[in-house]
Scaffold this motif. Structure first.
Motif, mmCIF file in Angstrom:
data_model
loop_
_atom_site.group_PDB
_atom_site.id
_atom_site.type_symbol
_atom_site.label_atom_id
_atom_site.label_comp_id
_atom_site.label_asym_id
_atom_site.label_seq_id
_atom_site.Cartn_x
_atom_site.Cartn_y
_atom_site.Cartn_z
ATOM 1 N N GLN A 1 3.326 6.916 -6.889
ATOM 2 C CA GLN A 1 2.858 7.542 -5.647
ATOM 3 C C GLN A 1 2.340 8.946 -5.928
ATOM 4 O O GLN A 1 1.322 9.373 -5.375
ATOM 5 C CB GLN A 1 4.009 7.568 -4.640
ATOM 6 N N SER B 1 0.849 -1.192 0.000
ATOM 7 C CA SER B 1 0.000 0.000 0.000
ATOM 8 C C SER B 1 0.883 1.239 0.000
ATOM 9 O O SER B 1 1.855 1.334 0.764
ATOM 10 C CB SER B 1 -0.904 0.012 1.229
ATOM 11 N N ASP C 1 -3.028 3.310 -5.504
ATOM 12 C CA ASP C 1 -3.246 2.827 -4.141
ATOM 13 C C ASP C 1 -2.248 1.745 -3.750
ATOM 14 O O ASP C 1 -1.747 1.746 -2.607
ATOM 15 C CB ASP C 1 -4.669 2.285 -4.014
ATOM 16 N N TYR C 2 -1.988 0.799 -4.653
ATOM 17 C CA TYR C 2 -1.117 -0.340 -4.309
ATOM 18 C C TYR C 2 -0.148 -0.585 -5.454
ATOM 19 O O TYR C 2 -0.467 -0.327 -6.631
ATOM 20 C CB TYR C 2 -1.936 -1.609 -4.067
ATOM 21 N N SER D 1 -0.289 4.233 0.675
ATOM 22 C CA SER D 1 -0.791 5.150 1.692
ATOM 23 C C SER D 1 -0.297 4.755 3.089
ATOM 24 O O SER D 1 -0.058 5.619 3.919
ATOM 25 C CB SER D 1 -2.317 5.181 1.679
ATOM 26 N N ARG E 1 -10.200 0.576 -6.085
ATOM 27 C CA ARG E 1 -8.793 0.712 -5.764
ATOM 28 C C ARG E 1 -7.987 0.453 -7.026
ATOM 29 O O ARG E 1 -8.393 -0.310 -7.904
ATOM 30 C CB ARG E 1 -8.381 -0.283 -4.676
ATOM 31 N N SER E 2 -6.809 1.076 -7.107
ATOM 32 C CA SER E 2 -5.925 0.851 -8.255
ATOM 33 C C SER E 2 -4.662 0.147 -7.783
ATOM 34 O O SER E 2 -4.111 0.457 -6.727
ATOM 35 C CB SER E 2 -5.570 2.188 -8.923
ATOM 36 N N ARG F 1 -10.633 5.790 -9.175
ATOM 37 C CA ARG F 1 -11.009 6.540 -7.977
ATOM 38 C C ARG F 1 -12.438 7.045 -8.089
ATOM 39 O O ARG F 1 -13.219 6.994 -7.138
ATOM 40 C CB ARG F 1 -10.036 7.706 -7.779
ATOM 41 N N ALA G 1 -11.423 -3.429 -7.599
ATOM 42 C CA ALA G 1 -10.078 -2.908 -7.886
ATOM 43 C C ALA G 1 -9.772 -3.076 -9.361
ATOM 44 O O ALA G 1 -10.311 -3.963 -10.029
ATOM 45 C CB ALA G 1 -9.036 -3.636 -7.041
#
Length: 988
Positions: free
Chosen positions: A925, A724, A930-931, A726, A909-910, A904, A875
């Motif tokens: 980033q 992740s 997201d991942y 985040s 989720r991506s 989004r 996702a």
């Protein structure tokens, strides 16, 4: 003179015809009527030849000697107190019987005789009661004194009596004896004896003649039911003889008295069985419709018991058993006869029923008479008439049966003749020399044959050379063989084809003939189409495989060329399939013209051709293939007023003896695919021992392994962390990947395993194993995964479209419902859009169970926002091709940014795949992915390593990436890195 002679012959023939008809009518009608009328008149009007009258039934006193033997005087004294009777039944007792009576004087003209008409009497002695003077003794072997054997019993001669004389007699009896005493004068007793002998001779001769006639008829016609009937008639004769008392003889031969008890017992039991067997055989068809087969079967088993008792029981004990068991059998037959008369009313059945009914009635009368003293038939004459009537009706039944069978044969012959005339198949009969004897209209029309030509025309006149010899050989084989032959050139039928069947019969040849010309042409066409392509007239896949199989058995060198047209699809898309078909025809024609050495050329796909280059070295094959490429690619293809340019690529394989058909085609196909990738060469050659052979062989072995086994040995799972961006240090998510450990210990990559599983059709079983194993592992180690939110696992398209697989998976989800929320099933975009409604139902069921869905390799296919809106995935996994090159191509950055923004905005989720360097990580980033997943974070790990880690960041070893991850937790530091990255990217 000649005309007079002809007139005389005509007159003679006419006279002879009239005389024949008159003699026929006289013999058939007049004489039988006269005989029948004379017989009836004789029976009604004329007296009997041996008329016997004047018998007097005498009363007598009877005493049963139960214990001690009595002297004649003592017995006579005790008889004074015995009751008087005219008929005494021994009740099966075999103890001596004393009886006394008074013999009357029958007149001075004739001597007096006393008859004791008992067929069961064994011995008899008599005395003059007043003086105890013995009159003699008689048994079944001899007689002394005044005693004589007469008819069925005995008699005593008293001479000329002037006054009545009291007599005392002692007798022994066996069986159900009835004792009576009759007084006769000499002439009347003699007439009665002659009448008895005449009756016995009449019935014996009549029934034996009928039995012999039926037996001979049955043997000649092989009608085994009538053999039973003939034997039954003999049994009928023996029963009648027993009833009349002359069963002690057979064909004028005396049977020893000691044999009689056992012979009578066996006769009764055998007659019972014969009657049941005859009944079941004669009425086997009718018995199916009237029912009660079980009752008849029970009667037959009773007959077997009776026969066994006849062999072991004495006569006195067998008779009661006969009354009981025989009465049951008679009752069964009477019941079934009544149903036959009611339900099956054919004349044959009625005659048989009448015949058996008379016999059963007579037998029943004897049983009642012996058991209870009730006589329904009186005297031997009635017994004779019953037997003869039964036999006569049986003869009527046989005659009716013959008439019915003759009528049936006549109808069958008529139907056969009509069928012979109207059947559309040619039927014929030839003599031993091959000339026609008989032919039906269909054959005459088929061959243009006339009846007048039968003897003049030979079989060879209508068919190809050697036809008569072939027909004889076929006829010798019997009815199983058939033969196809052609017509005769001389008669203009050489193009015709005929199907022939024939047999030998009575020295002739009989058979059938069909014109199968059109069928033969159709079969030839089907045979051609079975191995040829109907469009190009080249071999099809089956024909090519057959040619390869033949070539692989030869020792000479050979090669296999696989030809693919590169721009052919444009022809179909722009100008239609008709133009494309014409191009394919010209391609096949050019290939056949180029390969003038008799190579097998075939089309095995839409625009794919194969050439089996037999007896050709690989160098020679290479040279020919270069020429073929030029021939196919340089000259345009003219279709109407258009010209098309099509390029060809060839994969050439050097083959050896023993190569498998599928292996050869697979290697050539792979070589052709490689040739299509090379822009200028357009020819790729695999020589013997090439590395490509070994690679493809390994792939094929893997396919075979997966095809033979539901689950191959060596399967295991590895797990690649997904980090992740985040909160990299706070989560431990990962993707489960499949691996296969080879027998040599090496690990095969997932791509090869998946491709092989899909080719073998075993992919659903592999996916089922992966999910089952993963769920069991999660359940076991759930407490060791506190930071895990999701675990990705791939699902192939073949499994998604397998209904049984779907049911199995959701059954597993129900079993592991508490941990399904960990699963995130990955399906590719192309698979998801293949059947959108099915995919929507699948996603809805997964969500209902608590699972998640990810669209894998997003952007690699023909992405449509419309379809994406319809798929409620959790996702998006961005295709790695965009991620790997995004830092070098700004367009890829724009695409990735668009996909991330789209995910989004759709609440998904991506996940970025194939992250392999720090710059790409920083860019992702900054974009807001997201991942991330890739070798920069970690390679696939063993399950133990996953359980030992606290987060996906725990696997990062690159110091620069470690520093970046540390900065992600500090917002100011992360922002500084972002400005630095944008500045660096701006310099590009």
């Amino acid at each position: 003179m000649a005309s007079a002679t002809l007139f005389s012959l005509s007159k003679f023939r006419h006279t002879g015809s009239w005389l024949d008809r008159a003699l026929y009518a006289f013999s058939v009608y007049i004489v039988p009527i006269l005989i029948a009328g004379g017989t009836i008149a004789t029976l009604l009007l004329l007296p009997r030849q041996y008329q016997a009258t004047g018998a007097i039934t005498l009363p007598f006193h009877v005493l049963n000697e139960h214990k001690a033997s009595l002297a004649p005087a003592d017995a006579f004294a005790r008889l004074h107190d015995a009751p008087s009777t005219t008929r005494f039944s021994t009740q099966l007792s075999e103890t001596p019987i004393w009886f006394t009576f008074t013999a009357p004087a029958m007149g001075a003209a004739h001597p007096t005789l006393i008859e004791f008409p008992s067929r069961h009497a064994q011995t008899l002695s008599c005395w003059v009661a007043s003086s105890m003077q013995p009159l003699g003794h008689a048994d079944r072997q001899s007689a002394t004194g005044e005693m004589r054997a007469v008819k069925a019993g005995f008699s005593v001669y008293l001479g000329f009596l002037a006054n009545p004389v009291p007599l005392l007699c002692r007798g022994t009896f066996s069986g159900p004896a009835q004792l009576t005493a009759l007084a006769w004068d000499s002439p009347n007793l003699r007439n009665s004896a002659l009448d008895f002998q005449e009756a016995s001779g009449l019935i014996g001769g009549g029934l034996l003649t009928l039995a012999v006639f039926v037996f001979v008829t049955a043997i000649i016609n092989r009608e085994w039911t009538y053999v039973i009937f003939a034997v039954w008639l003999v049994g009928n004769l023996r029963l009648c003889a027993n009833a009349m008392g002359w069963d002690t003889q057979w064909l004028d031969r005396a049977i020893p008295p000691d044999w009689m008890p056992l012979l009578r017992q066996v006769t009764f039991a055998a007659y019972y069985l014969l009657t049941g067997a005859l009944f079941s055989q004669l009425f086997r068809r009718e018995l199916r419709s009237i029912g009660y087969r079980w009752l008849l079967r029970a009667g037959q088993y009773v007959g077997l018991v009776l026969f066994a008792l006849a062999l072991v029981l004495p006569y006195s004990r067998f008779i009661p058993a006969l009354w009981g068991l025989g009465g049951f059998g008679i009752g069964v037959l009477i019941f079934l006869l009544a149903r036959l008369v009611w339900l099956a009313r054919s004349r044959t059945v009625l005659w048989y029923v009448a015949s058996l009914g008379i016999v059963l009635f007579a037998t029943f009368s004897e049983v009642l008479g012996a058991a209870f003293g009730l006589k329904l038939l009186f005297g031997g004459v009635n017994t004779v008439m019953a037997a003869l009537s039964s036999s006569m009706m049986a003869a009527f039944a046989i005659a009716e049966q013959m008439r019915a069978e003759r009528e049936h044969r006549r109808q069958a012959q008529t139907e056969l003749r009509n069928t012979y005339e109207v059947t559309p198949i040619g039927l014929f009969t030839l003599d031993s020399n091959g000339h026609f004897v008989r032919a039906n209209p269909a054959l005459r029309a088929m061959l243009d044959l006339h009846k007048s030509d039968y003897k003049a025309r030979h079989w060879n006149d209508y068919f190809e050379a050697g036809a008569w010899g072939a027909l004889q050989a076929l006829a010798s084989k019997g009815s199983d063989g058939e033969l196809e032959m052609g017509g005769a050139l001389a008669r203009g039928t050489a193009e015709r084809r005929y199907l022939l069947k024939a047999i030998r019969s009575n020295g002739w040849v009989e058979g059938s003939l069909q014109d199968v010309t059109e069928r033969s042409k159709a079969i030839e066409r089907l045979r051609f189409l079975a191995e040829h392509d109907p469009l190009t007239a080249s071999l099809n896949r089956r024909g090519v495989e057959k040619a390869i199989a033949v070539e692989s058995e030869e020792t000479l060198p050979w090669a296999l060329a696989y030809v693919d047209l590169d721009r052919f699809k444009l022809v179909n898309d722009l100008f239609g399939h008709r133009a494309g078909d014409e191009v394919l025809k010209q391609v096949a024609s050019r290939m056949r013209a180029h390969f003038d050495r008799g190579y097998a050329v075939g089309r095995i796909g839409g625009d794919e051709f194969v050439c089996v280059m037999s007896d050709t070295s690989i160098d020679d094959a290479i040279a020919q293939c270069h020429e073929l490429i030029a021939l196919l690619s340089d000259a345009p293809y003219q279709v109407g007023n258009r010209a098309f340019q099509v390029k060809a690529s060839i994969g050439l394989v050097e083959c050896s003896r023993g190569v498998r058909v599928q292996d050869a085609l697979s290697h050539a196909d792979r070589a052709c695919r490689e040739a299509k990738k090379v822009a200028h060469t357009r020819l790729v050659t695999y020589r013997k021992g090439a590395a490509a052979f070994e690679e493809r062989a390994e792939e094929l072995r893997l396919v075979e392994t997966l095809g033979r086994n539901r689950l191959p040995a060596g399967l295991f799972l590895v797990m690649q962390p997904i980090m992740s961006l985040s909160a990299p240090t706070e989560s431990l998510n990962f993707e489960v990947l499949l691996r296969l450990r080879a027998p040599d210990g090496s690990t095969l990559p997932a791509g090869k395993v998946i491709v092989a599983a899909e080719e073998s059709g075993n992919i659903a079983a592999i996916d089922r194993w992966v999910i089952t194993t993963l769920l069991a592992w999660i359940e076991k180690h759930q407490e060791s995964l506190p930071n895990t939110q999701f675990i990705c696992v791939n699902l192939s398209g073949g499994s998604l479209n397998d209904e049984q697989f779907m049911e199995d998976i959701f059954a597993l989800f129900a079993q592991y419902r508490s941990i399904v929320h960990y699963l995130c099933l990955e399906i590719t975009e192309s698979v998801a859009l293949h059947d959108l409604e099915n995919t929507q139902r699948f996603i809805a069921r997964v969500h209902d169970m608590g699972g998640k869905i990810a669209l894998d390799d997003f952007g690699a296919g023909y992405t449509s926002f419309k379809y994406l809106k319809a798929l409620s995935a959790d996702a998006l996994k961005i295709d790695g091709e965009f991620i790997r090159t995004m830092c070098a191509h700004p367009a890829d950055i724009a695409i990735v940014e668009a996909i991330v923004a789209l995910a989004r905005n759709l609440g998904m989720r991506s996940v970025a795949e194939w992250v392999e360097d720090a710059d790409t990580l920083r860019a992702l980033q900054e974009i807001g992915v997201d991942y991330v997943q890739g070798f920069l974070v970690a390679k696939p790990q063993e399950s133990a390593a996953i359980l030992a880690a606290s987060s996906a960041a725990s696997f990062v070893r690159d110091p620069e990436v470690v520093s970046f991850i540390e900065c992600l937790s500090e917002p100011d530091q992360a922002l500084a890195y972002g400005y630095e990255w944008r500045a660096r990217m701006g310099t590009h």
